[in-house]
Design a protein around this motif. Structure first.
Motif, short mmCIF file in Angstrom:
data_model
loop_
_atom_site.label_atom_id
_atom_site.label_comp_id
_atom_site.label_asym_id
_atom_site.label_seq_id
_atom_site.Cartn_x
_atom_site.Cartn_y
_atom_site.Cartn_z
N PHE A 50 17.37 -33.98 -33.17
CA PHE A 50 17.12 -33.46 -34.37
C PHE A 50 16.55 -31.89 -34.47
O PHE A 50 15.86 -32.09 -33.64
CB PHE A 50 16.29 -33.86 -35.54
CG PHE A 50 17.31 -35.29 -35.25
CD1 PHE A 50 17.59 -35.39 -36.79
CD2 PHE A 50 16.19 -36.36 -34.94
CE1 PHE A 50 18.50 -36.53 -36.76
CE2 PHE A 50 17.27 -38.15 -35.52
CZ PHE A 50 17.93 -37.85 -36.76
N ALA A 51 17.42 -31.25 -34.82
CA ALA A 51 16.55 -29.36 -34.68
C ALA A 51 16.42 -29.36 -36.19
O ALA A 51 16.56 -29.64 -37.16
CB ALA A 51 17.95 -28.71 -34.12
N LEU A 52 14.91 -28.39 -35.74
CA LEU A 52 14.54 -27.56 -37.29
C LEU A 52 14.95 -26.54 -37.38
O LEU A 52 15.39 -25.38 -36.26
CB LEU A 52 13.30 -27.02 -36.81
CG LEU A 52 12.95 -26.00 -37.44
CD1 LEU A 52 12.23 -27.36 -38.98
CD2 LEU A 52 10.96 -25.11 -37.54
N THR A 92 6.03 -30.61 -34.71
CA THR A 92 5.90 -31.82 -36.34
C THR A 92 7.52 -33.02 -35.11
O THR A 92 7.85 -33.52 -36.01
CB THR A 92 6.71 -31.14 -37.26
OG1 THR A 92 7.91 -30.27 -37.25
CG2 THR A 92 5.69 -30.64 -37.80
N GLY A 93 7.91 -32.66 -34.01
CA GLY A 93 8.89 -33.81 -33.29
C GLY A 93 9.92 -33.81 -33.16
O GLY A 93 10.35 -34.23 -32.92
N TYR A 117 21.24 -32.73 -35.61
CA TYR A 117 21.18 -33.13 -36.68
C TYR A 117 20.16 -31.53 -37.11
O TYR A 117 19.20 -31.96 -36.40
CB TYR A 117 21.20 -33.80 -36.84
CG TYR A 117 22.24 -34.76 -36.77
CD1 TYR A 117 23.21 -35.31 -37.72
CD2 TYR A 117 22.26 -35.72 -36.10
CE1 TYR A 117 24.38 -36.54 -38.07
CE2 TYR A 117 23.77 -36.44 -35.64
CZ TYR A 117 24.76 -37.12 -36.78
OH TYR A 117 25.63 -37.27 -36.77
N SER A 118 20.36 -30.69 -38.30
CA SER A 118 19.67 -30.28 -38.63
C SER A 118 19.54 -30.07 -40.65
O SER A 118 20.32 -30.43 -40.66
CB SER A 118 19.38 -28.74 -38.19
OG SER A 118 20.49 -27.81 -38.15
N GLY A 119 18.55 -29.96 -40.93
CA GLY A 119 18.78 -30.53 -41.99
C GLY A 119 17.66 -29.09 -42.70
O GLY A 119 17.26 -28.19 -41.92
N GLU A 120 18.15 -28.70 -43.60
CA GLU A 120 18.67 -27.44 -44.56
C GLU A 120 18.47 -27.09 -45.73
O GLU A 120 18.80 -28.02 -47.01
CB GLU A 120 20.01 -26.55 -43.93
CG GLU A 120 19.95 -24.73 -44.86
CD GLU A 120 21.20 -24.67 -44.78
OE1 GLU A 120 21.47 -23.57 -44.03
OE2 GLU A 120 22.20 -24.91 -43.91
N THR A 175 6.66 -29.74 -44.67
CA THR A 175 8.23 -29.62 -45.20
C THR A 175 8.95 -29.81 -43.68
O THR A 175 10.32 -31.14 -44.32
CB THR A 175 8.78 -28.19 -45.41
OG1 THR A 175 7.99 -28.08 -46.93
CG2 THR A 175 9.50 -27.86 -46.15
N ALA A 176 8.46 -29.43 -42.54
CA ALA A 176 9.76 -29.90 -41.46
C ALA A 176 9.34 -31.27 -41.47
O ALA A 176 10.92 -32.12 -40.72
CB ALA A 176 8.63 -29.01 -40.00
N GLU A 177 8.44 -31.85 -41.64
CA GLU A 177 8.05 -33.47 -41.23
C GLU A 177 8.33 -33.95 -41.84
O GLU A 177 9.21 -35.33 -41.90
CB GLU A 177 6.36 -33.31 -41.58
CG GLU A 177 6.07 -33.06 -40.00
CD GLU A 177 4.07 -33.89 -39.62
OE1 GLU A 177 3.52 -32.72 -39.42
OE2 GLU A 177 3.75 -33.60 -41.56
N SER A 178 8.78 -33.59 -43.37
CA SER A 178 9.54 -34.25 -44.46
C SER A 178 11.02 -34.24 -44.01
O SER A 178 11.79 -35.07 -44.26
CB SER A 178 9.24 -33.70 -46.20
OG SER A 178 9.81 -34.11 -47.44
N MET A 179 11.93 -33.34 -43.98
CA MET A 179 12.71 -33.20 -43.26
C MET A 179 13.58 -34.05 -42.05
O MET A 179 14.14 -34.89 -42.75
CB MET A 179 13.22 -31.86 -43.30
CG MET A 179 13.53 -30.44 -44.81
SD MET A 179 14.87 -31.40 -45.47
CE MET A 179 16.11 -30.21 -44.81
N LEU A 180 12.23 -33.83 -40.98
CA LEU A 180 12.77 -34.83 -40.48
C LEU A 180 12.55 -36.04 -40.41
O LEU A 180 13.50 -37.28 -39.67
CB LEU A 180 11.84 -34.51 -39.15
CG LEU A 180 12.59 -35.37 -37.98
CD1 LEU A 180 13.62 -35.13 -36.53
CD2 LEU A 180 10.88 -35.17 -36.86
N LYS A 181 11.45 -36.52 -41.68
CA LYS A 181 11.68 -38.18 -41.38
C LYS A 181 13.09 -38.55 -41.94
O LYS A 181 13.42 -39.48 -42.68
CB LYS A 181 10.62 -38.48 -43.02
CG LYS A 181 10.01 -39.64 -43.94
CD LYS A 181 8.72 -39.83 -44.17
CE LYS A 181 8.99 -41.47 -44.50
NZ LYS A 181 7.66 -41.25 -45.39
#
Length: 276
Positions: A3-5, A25-26, A245-248, A262-268
């Protein structure tokens, strides 16, 4: 899964802070926001400065996102875009990422899709040839409201470009919102053409209704919008894709919130959909 930020998730950070945010944030990677990158370059920092920070954090630079206006027909704009490509290709090579995103927007509105594809493909051929010299490939993303947004038109553009360093980034919102592909369509994509995946949720206008400001449609964390994301993710995974995968999202309130939360929520949310 990796996973990518996505730099859009922390829009008002700079890219050095994005590296730290991704690490703490992992995440394993960072998709570099181009506006932040230009600020970094224009401030006098070098690719080696940036590379050393990435290596120290053990963060992979997954892509540079984006070079826009690749549909331009005006010579001055074309030359500006090609110069940006030259600069960013060299930077990408030196920091160890092989992928840069291309977007075509609305400069050719009023022309047919066929003409949009023809003109855009001619520009991307030149861009791909520049990248070839540096070992760089390019992923295309068609914004949902633009002429080249449907998966069938991605394929037509790909055929017209005819370069082996040109492929796709799959963005769940853009395909879903444009009604340009279904999960079943996604299952049939050759995974060699999939360079990255963006997971994003949201809303879309009803059929026949005009587009509104993108932030009104994409201001959602994963699971908060209307997209059946698990169906889309399962379709992507069925292709054999095993990249990042990255979240946007696009949301003023989230950009002004705590970036770590926010970053933690997107990764989760991504891990719940993809696994890992």
């Amino acid at each position: 899964m990796r996973f990518a930020l996505h730099g859009m998730c922390s829009l008002h950070n700079n890219i050095v802070s994005d590296i730290r945010l991704a690490k703490e944030t992992g995440y394993q990677g960072l998709e570099i926001h181009t506006d932040k990158l230009w600020r970094y370059i224009n401030a006098g920092f070098t690719s080696q400065d940036f590379k050393s920070r990435l290596e120290h954090a053990n963060i992979t630079p997954t892509a540079i996102d984006i070079i826009g206006s690749v549909e331009a027909s005006e010579k001055a704009t074309q030359q500006r875009v090609f110069q940006e490509v030259e600069t960013l290709c060299l930077f990408a090579k030196e920091i160890g990422t092989q992928t840069i995103q291309l977007n075509a927007f609305e400069a050719l509105n009023g022309l047919s899709v066929e003409d949009n594809i023809s003109i855009t493909a001619k520009n991307i051929k030149h861009i791909a040839d520049i990248g070839k010299d540096h070992g760089i490939r390019f992923q295309y993303e068609g914004a949902a409201w633009t002429p080249i947004a449907k998966l069938s038109d991605y394929y037509r553009l790909h055929d017209a470009v005819g370069r082996d360093n040109f492929g796709f980034v799959l963005d769940t919102w853009h395909f879903w919102a444009s009604r340009g592909a279904s999960p079943e369509d996604i299952t049939r994509i050759d995974n060699n053409l999939i360079y990255n995946v963006h997971l994003s949720d949201g809303k879309r206008p009803d059929k026949g209704q005009p587009w509104v400001d993108e932030k009104q449609l994409r201001g959602y964390l994963l699971g908060e919008g209307d997209i059946p994301l698990q169906e889309w993710v399962d379709a992507i995974k069925s292709t054999g894709y095993d990249g990042f995968y990255s979240g946007e999202f696009l949301n003023d309130q989230l950009w002004e919130a705590d970036h770590y939360e926010t970053a933690e929520s997107m990764l989760k949310g991504m891990k719940a959909l993809v696994g890992g």
